[in-house]
Design an enzyme around this catalytic site. Structure first.
Site, PDB file in Angstrom:
ATOM      1  N   CYS A 121       0.801  -1.219   0.000  1.00 14.91           N
ATOM      2  CA  CYS A 121       0.000   0.000   0.000  1.00 14.91           C
ATOM      3  C   CYS A 121       0.836   1.272   0.000  1.00 14.91           C
ATOM      4  O   CYS A 121       2.057   1.231  -0.056  1.00 14.91           O
ATOM      5  CB  CYS A 121      -1.020  -0.042   1.131  1.00 14.91           C
ATOM      6  SG  CYS A 121      -2.335  -1.250   0.748  1.00 14.91           S
ATOM      7  N   ASP A 122       0.154   2.398   0.111  1.00 14.96           N
ATOM      8  CA  ASP A 122       0.642   3.690  -0.355  1.00 14.96           C
ATOM      9  C   ASP A 122       2.037   4.100   0.102  1.00 14.96           C
ATOM     10  O   ASP A 122       2.862   4.502  -0.707  1.00 14.96           O
ATOM     11  CB  ASP A 122      -0.343   4.784   0.058  1.00 14.96           C
ATOM     12  CG  ASP A 122      -1.697   4.625  -0.597  1.00 14.96           C
ATOM     13  OD1 ASP A 122      -2.105   3.478  -0.831  1.00 14.96           O
ATOM     14  OD2 ASP A 122      -2.353   5.634  -0.861  1.00 14.96           O
ATOM     15  N   GLU A 445      -4.167  13.440   2.988  1.00 16.51           N
ATOM     16  CA  GLU A 445      -4.902  13.330   1.739  1.00 16.51           C
ATOM     17  C   GLU A 445      -6.304  13.906   1.926  1.00 16.51           C
ATOM     18  O   GLU A 445      -6.887  13.800   3.007  1.00 16.51           O
ATOM     19  CB  GLU A 445      -5.026  11.864   1.301  1.00 16.51           C
ATOM     20  CG  GLU A 445      -3.730  11.282   0.788  1.00 16.51           C
ATOM     21  CD  GLU A 445      -3.893   9.873   0.260  1.00 16.51           C
ATOM     22  OE1 GLU A 445      -2.966   9.409  -0.409  1.00 16.51           O
ATOM     23  OE2 GLU A 445      -4.938   9.241   0.522  1.00 16.51           O
ATOM     24  N   SER A 471      -5.673  11.726  -2.536  1.00 16.30           N
ATOM     25  CA  SER A 471      -5.616  10.295  -2.809  1.00 16.30           C
ATOM     26  C   SER A 471      -5.537  10.078  -4.309  1.00 16.30           C
ATOM     27  O   SER A 471      -6.021  10.892  -5.099  1.00 16.30           O
ATOM     28  CB  SER A 471      -6.877   9.624  -2.250  1.00 16.30           C
ATOM     29  OG  SER A 471      -7.035   8.332  -2.785  1.00 16.30           O
TER      30      SER A 471
END
Length: 555
Positions: A121-122, A445, A471
């Site tokens: 993930c991010d 975000e 995002s």
């Protein structure tokens, strides 16, 4: 080749060290093989990470099959979707540096000969890429893979960005509670990184493009058995990289970053890549500028419109040939350096031999792109002297130029309350400030306000500007990373309600149409607000973090 692990396994003076390996159950035979660290970010809170224990086991099987000894240790990860919309999002970006630092500490303390990174993930992907660059020992990546798209009760495909927009639709009276529940139950149907071209999938695709992962890393769905086979092959491949002493900085060269940015523009990746690629490059001793990104964008056609820019998903990109098929299209106009070595042990050109674009509707040919320029644009002007970024490929044509009055908020919470209350109208330019790396701290975000605007049907009428970030699921004229940020006394700090802001994405410009003398008077009266968090890691982060224009690296 046991270049490093001999420091903990060889010689009479290392008998105490070996005794502790024996306490772990390792045998003498295992300690005679290269020790490969397996950095796994498995946990039970991130949907994209709940399957990583299985990925790690497959990686370890590959390492053993190729003659190595795998040693697993963890890395943390935050679920941005769960952290969204509250104080928790302040702790998302800042984990990128915690991940890099903790991996550095573990790898050096235990003297691994190579590393297999298992993120998804991010912030986990760029954090581990930063660690790989900093350590510069043989390393390779294998992510957990993307989530499958969901299906609503009426059969329509859906995803997380639709889920967030459904909340805005509810507040606009366009969707009832039953409709929201339909999205809630169906938007995220499997494990994996959320199914659109959001930040996690963007970074996993770019890990392929930069040469640090095998083909399919960014696109093979998390629930497919092909993902386990990829993991086994990744485990085998690290042993070749160790034997040949191919290291991350051999792969992540300036030309490789150019390749990654070109693929970024073709895919229409998340604007967060404009934070992460410079930070990774910084660890390689390479400085990337936002101006350079615009130069690459001007030369690179946008070939893909995956969600949120369109209605296709990562599983569709895999079916079309994946990242390699996009790269193959770019080579037709010589937009990539194909001579570069990659983690496959082969060059980009060798990797792309025989690759085909299997779906020209999903991956547009370079002769028929969605647009002649890339998916991301960097805007500059008196409101953002150091630049700001927008996902151009997800902006409606009618919002490519927009001029309107500012509606100013000093936090995300204040902005979202005004949006839900119907106080934002067509033509407005919403300004959210003091959400930058220092001012947040942590550069939250802004998916909730952008989704609310889109869900209310205002995404073709309202722009949003912030010194925070967005995002990858955001669409519309959502312009983030405004630099300098408000907490540093950037011009965004001096905007007042009703000021006219002019945006021209086609010309990469953004301006605050206020007389310079008026701005100077406002600047003279300005004082920086008190920090929002004064203790703990976030407070330390705020003191060390640099501008988003530099990737929000720590100094």
């Amino acid at each position: 080749m046991k270049e490093f692990s001999r420091n903990v396994t060889q010689g009479i003076e290392r008998a105490p060290n070996r005794s502790l390996f024996y306490a772990l159950g390792y045998t003498k035979e295992e300690l005679e093989r290269p020790l490969i660290g397996v950095v796994c970010s498995y946990n039970e809170i991130v949907p994209g990470h709940m399957n990583l224990d299985k990925i790690a086991e497959a990686v370890k099987a590959g390492i053993r099959a190729a003659g190595g000894t795998p040693v697993e240790f963890p890395a943390i990860a935050v679920c941005d979707g769960i952290a969204m919309g509250h104080v928790g999002m302040k702790y998302s970006l800042i984990t990128r540096d915690l991940i890099a630092d903790s991996t550095e500490a573990m790898a050096i303390a235990h003297q691994f000969d190579g590393l297999v990174m298992i993120p998804n993930c991010d912030k986990n992907v760029p954090g581990l890429l930063m660690a790989a660059a900093r350590l510069n020992i043989p390393a390779i990546f294998c992510s957990g893979g993307p989530m499958l798209a969901g299906r609503l009760n009426d059969g329509r495909r859906t995803c997380l960005s639709h889920m967030f927009e459904a909340v805005g639709s509810y507040y606009a009276g366009k969707l009832d509670e039953e409709g929201v529940e339909d999205y809630e139950n169906n938007a995220c149907p499997t494990c994996g990184s959320c199914s659109g071209m959001y930040t996690a999938n963007s970074m996993n695709c770019l890990t392929e493009a930069i040469g640090m992962a095998l083909r399919g890393n960014g696109t093979i769905p998390a629930v497919w058995s092909a993902r386990l086979r990829l993991a086994k092959h990744t485990g085998m491949k690290i042993m070749e990289l160790v034997e040949r002493n191919i290291r991350p900085r051999d792969v992540m060269t300036p030309a490789a970053f150019h390749n990654a940015e070109a693929v970024d523009m073709a895919l229409g990746c998340s604007t967060n890549t404009m934070l992460h690629l410079p930070a990774i490059a910084h660890e390689c001793g390479i400085e990337l500028s936002l101006d350079r990104s615009n130069e690459i964008s001007n030369q690179t056609p946008n070939l893909c419109h995956l969600a949120p820019a369109g209605d296709t998903y990562m599983e569709d990109l895999e079916g079309a040939g994946g990242v390699y098929a996009v790269m193959k299209e770019l080579t037709k106009k010589n937009l990539l350096d194909t001579s570069l070595i990659t983690c496959t042990g082969k060059t980009v050109a060798e990797n792309l031999e025989g690759v085909e674009n299997r779906n020209p509707e999903l991956i547009r040919p370079v002769e028929n792109p969605y647009s002649p320029d890339g998916g991301i644009a960097v805007l500059k002007g008196n409101l953002a002297p150091e630049g700001c970024v927008v996902k151009r490929s997800a902006v409606a044509p009618e919002m490519m130029t927009h001029t309107g009055p500012a509606r100013v908020f000093d936090s995300e919470e204040d902005a979202i309350a005004a949006i839900y209350a119907g106080k934002i109208v067509a033509g407005d330019v919403v300004v959210i400030r003091y959400e930058g790396p220092k001012g947040g701290p942590g550069m939250r975000e802004m998916l909730n306000p952008t989704s609310a605007i889109a869900g209310m049907g205002l995404d073709k009428d309202v722009a949003l500007i912030t010194d925070g970030r967005f995002s990858g699921a955001t669409r519309g004229a959502s312009i983030g990373h405004v630099c300098p940020e408000a907490a540093q006394g950037g011009p965004i700090a001096f905007v007042e309600d009703g000021d006219t802001i002019a945006i021209d994405i086609t010309r990469c410009s953004i301006s605050l149409e206020v007389d310079e003398a008026v701005l100077a008077a406002r600047r003279a009266k300005w004082t920086c607000p008190e920090p929002k968090i004064k203790t703990g890691y976030a407070a330390r982060y705020a003191k060390l973090v640099t501008s988003a224009a530099r990737g929000a690296v720590l100094e």
